[in-house]
Structures are given as C-alpha cells and as structure tokens.
Design a protein around this motif. Structure first.
Motif, PDB file in Angstrom:
ATOM      1  N   GLU A  41     -26.172 -94.220 -51.951  1.00 54.04           N
ATOM      2  CA  GLU A  41     -26.502 -94.817 -53.240  1.00 54.04           C
ATOM      3  C   GLU A  41     -26.880 -96.282 -53.061  1.00 54.04           C
ATOM      4  OE1 GLU A  41     -24.263 -93.457 -56.919  1.00 54.04           O
ATOM      5  OE2 GLU A  41     -22.688 -93.296 -55.399  1.00 54.04           O
ATOM      6  N   CYS A 362     -32.718 -94.001 -49.812  1.00 47.26           N
ATOM      7  CA  CYS A 362     -32.480 -94.813 -50.997  1.00 47.26           C
ATOM      8  C   CYS A 362     -33.139 -96.180 -50.829  1.00 47.26           C
ATOM      9  CB  CYS A 362     -30.975 -94.991 -51.217  1.00 47.26           C
ATOM     10  SG  CYS A 362     -30.146 -93.534 -51.840  1.00 47.26           S
ATOM     11  N   LYS A 382     -30.265 -92.571 -55.499  1.00 43.61           N
ATOM     12  CA  LYS A 382     -29.150 -91.744 -55.028  1.00 43.61           C
ATOM     13  C   LYS A 382     -29.667 -90.520 -54.289  1.00 43.61           C
ATOM     14  CE  LYS A 382     -25.014 -89.506 -57.031  1.00 43.61           C
ATOM     15  NZ  LYS A 382     -24.291 -89.287 -58.311  1.00 43.61           N
TER      16      LYS A 382
END
Length: 402
Positions: A41, A362, A382
C-alpha cells in the motif's frame, strides 16, 4: 504462463541461526508453502505511511516449527527476523521485497502461520526525540530520523534541499517521517525493496493494464466529493519568559525528562544537563536531592490556509477536509500543501478488482480498461498479491477518466 519457483520465500542473514550451520539459511519453496500473500500500500499524499505485510502458511514437517519442540527452528527464530521474498514470472526471478517477522503461530499440528511487516512497520515500534527546525533542508531532518531508527533509505535528490520549518514532537519514527513527507510532498514506500524509498509523486504513465489481464468482478466507485481542504499553518516563536519545567528529588544517576510541548534555553540546579532538545533533557545527578529545571517555551501562532471549490453552487453541501496536526506546515508551504491535497481529492474514480500482475507496483500511474469501452487513469494505491495463486493481485486504482 505464470509459475512459482522453488525459492519463493527465502529466510536469510539470520544472526541467531548462524550458530547452527544447518540453519544458516532456510529456503521455502512451493512444496513447503500452503499460501503466501503480500499486501502493498502507498498513500500518494502521505497522510499516513502505510505498512506492507507478508503472511504465509507452511507445512510443519516433522514438527520442526512446533513451539514446544526444543530442537526445532521455532526456538531459534527471533522477532524482526529478515525474510526475503522472490517470485518467478515466466522463468524470471523477481524480487518482491524484504519483510521482518512480526508474529507466528501453530494453527494445527501440521501447519504454521507467519506474519511479517516491512521497514515502515519496524519504524512504528521505535521512538524519535523530535525537535524544532527553522529552514532546515528536508534531507537533513530525514537523515536524523532514519539514522535514529537505524534504517537504510533512498532519498530523491530533488527533495533534499527543500527548506523545512516547524516542530516534531516525541513520536514514532514512522510518524516523524510522515510529518516530513506530508510537508514536502513526498511519497514513502519500501515495496519490493530492502530500503525505505522517499520520492516525488510520478507523473510518468506506466504501461497500460490491458483488458486480458483484468479479471471479472471489478467494481468502479465514485468517491465522496471533497469541496475544500484546509491546513493549519504553524509559526513557532521563542518565548522570553522562563518557567519551571521540572521540580523533584532524584537519586544519583542519569535521568531523562521529557516535555509535552517544545522548550528552549534550559537551565538546572542540583544536577547537570548532559544532552537536551526541544522535547527532552538528559540530566546527571551527582548528589541525591532536589532538582529544579527551568526553560522557555515556544508560542505556536497558527492560521488556517484553504483551497476550495470555486464552482460550488449556493445550497450545495460542502465537505471540507482539514489537516490540523501537521506541525511542519508553515507559512512557506501551507498553500502548496493545501493545493496538493485538494488536487488529490478531486480524483474520485476508484477501481477495485483482480488483475494478473506483471511489473505493476504501487505508486505507478496506469490506464485500465473499464466499463462502456472507456478507461480510467490513476495511481495504484493498493495491491494484495497472491504469490501461490498465479501472481494475481487485488488492486485499488484511484484517478479519473483517461
């Protein structure tokens, strides 16, 4: 065709295990793994520094990972054990990052489950002393934080010299780095790396994700409209008034005293000051007795700076997001910060669904086929990656129409 290699997960450089040559390096391949998943993330505005995780389940062969086996590997494992992860894609070995053991448990007699975190997660368990800064290059403050944490990092040269003013309280190293990143417009991530990377938000478009790598079941969501962003600008002024900060009897020895607000110009009776900063003082007491520590405080002059939707019609509901506790936001960067946050919140299309992963990570800006033969272009925030299920990822992409 996607395939999983025999060294999907490697546990290497194990200090305590080096005492036993049999455990210098333990490699788990597809025959050992029941499942393995990575969650990556990235927050494009650094409102928080997100923690990547690794979770995997192993066959517990011959009880070598049993918690009650005195000769097993389990007894030699240490918290923050380094775990290096690799995946094979079309025969090419891909580095999926380094993680640090955080928890483990015997689920059954025949299986063991392990969880690991990345370096940002490690930084969340250690404290930084903070300080007061006036036009200090961002790279210098970042260096203080990362050296204190003992963490390797890479910093984009374009970010190093940004003058930064304000205050960092005593907090975790993760929180301290987040304050800096938000103030200078940096992204912080250590996906697929053994270092924390600090860099500018990319505007370069990566390879598109074609329809044949987008699996069925994607959902397109319109995020809540944000009509304005307000940030609080902090201007710290040194007070000239001396106040009593600490008074007590202390035994002989070295003691650390911390403050709940920034101070300067410390003086002491009954002891000597060994080291001090805006948030703390380390003192040495040679003879037990009463200690009085005085100093001067800083006055925090604040004001609100905002960016708003100028086209909001009369009667329409406003939704203003505020950032009040970003204490490295000053007059010099408040408006830029508000504008940067506002621009991000205007990207309201969010696509969620499974993709067959290639080189995407990401932080990439990608285009993705969506409904009615249209595309969205957005930031990959994500990726939930299934390493044992065909290198498929649950992706979250936020952006706008391409």
């Amino acid at each position: 065709m996607l395939s999983v290699g025999t060294d999907l997960i490697e546990i290497g450089r194990i200090r305590r295990l080096m005492e036993n040559p049999r455990f210098r390096e333990k490699v788990f391949g597809s025959g050992d793994l029941i499942s393995a998943n990575i969650l990556e993330e990235v927050d494009p505005i650094s409102a928080e520094l997100r923690i990547n995780t690794l979770d995997f389940v192993l066959h517990n062969k011959n009880s070598e990972f049993s918690m009650i086996n005195p000769s097993g590997i389990y007894t030699l494992l240490q918290e923050r054990q380094p775990l290096t992860v690799h995946e094979y894609l079309d025969g090419v070995k891909k580095n999926m990052g380094t993680f640090y053991l955080d928890n483990w448990q015997n689920e059954t007699e025949s299986t063991i489950k392990m969880g690991a975190i990345d370096l940002i997660g490690v930084m969340d368990s250690t404290d930084f002393k903070g300080g007061m800064y006036v036009n200090v290059p961002a790279g210098v403050i970042i260096g203080e934080v990362m050296e204190s944490a003992g963490i390797s990092y890479e910093l984009d040269n374009s970010l190093y010299s940004i003058p930064t003013s304000g205050y960092i309280p005593i907090c975790t190293h993760r929180e301290a780095l987040q304050q800096i990143a938000l103030a200078i417009g940096a992204i912080v991530d250590c996906s697929r790396s053994n270092k924390v990377r600090i860099y500018k938000n990319s505007t370069v478009l990566s390879e598109p994700i074609p329809r044949n790598r987008k699996l069925v079941g994607h959902k397109l969501k319109l995020k809540t409209l944000v009509t304005g962003v307000e940030v609080t600008s902090h201007n710290y002024v040194a007070s000239a008034e001396s106040v009593e900060l600490f008074k007590n009897s202390l035994p002989v020895g070295t003691h650390e005293i911390t403050f709940n607000e920034p101070v300067h110009s410390l003086s002491i009776t009954g002891a000597s000051i060994v080291k001090s900063g805006a948030n703390y003082a380390v003192i040495n007491v040679a003879s037990a007795g009463s200690i009085v520590l005085t100093g001067k405080k800083y006055i925090d002059n604040t004001k609100i700076v905002g960016v708003y939707n100028a086209e909001l019609l009369a009667g329409e509901k406003s939704n203003v997001v505020s950032a009040k506790k970003a204490t490295l936001i000053s007059d010099t960067n408040a408006l830029d910060t508000a504008q940067r946050l506002y621009d991000y919140y205007q990207k309201r299309l969010q696509d969620e669904g499974k993709i067959i992963l290639r080189d995407e990570k990401c932080g990439d800006i990608v285009t993705l086929d969506t409904m009615h033969n249209q595309q969205i272009q957005g930031f990959i925030e994500k990726l939930g990656i299934n390493l044992t299920g065909g290198f498929i990822a649950n992706s979250t992409i936020v952006g706008g129409s391409a």
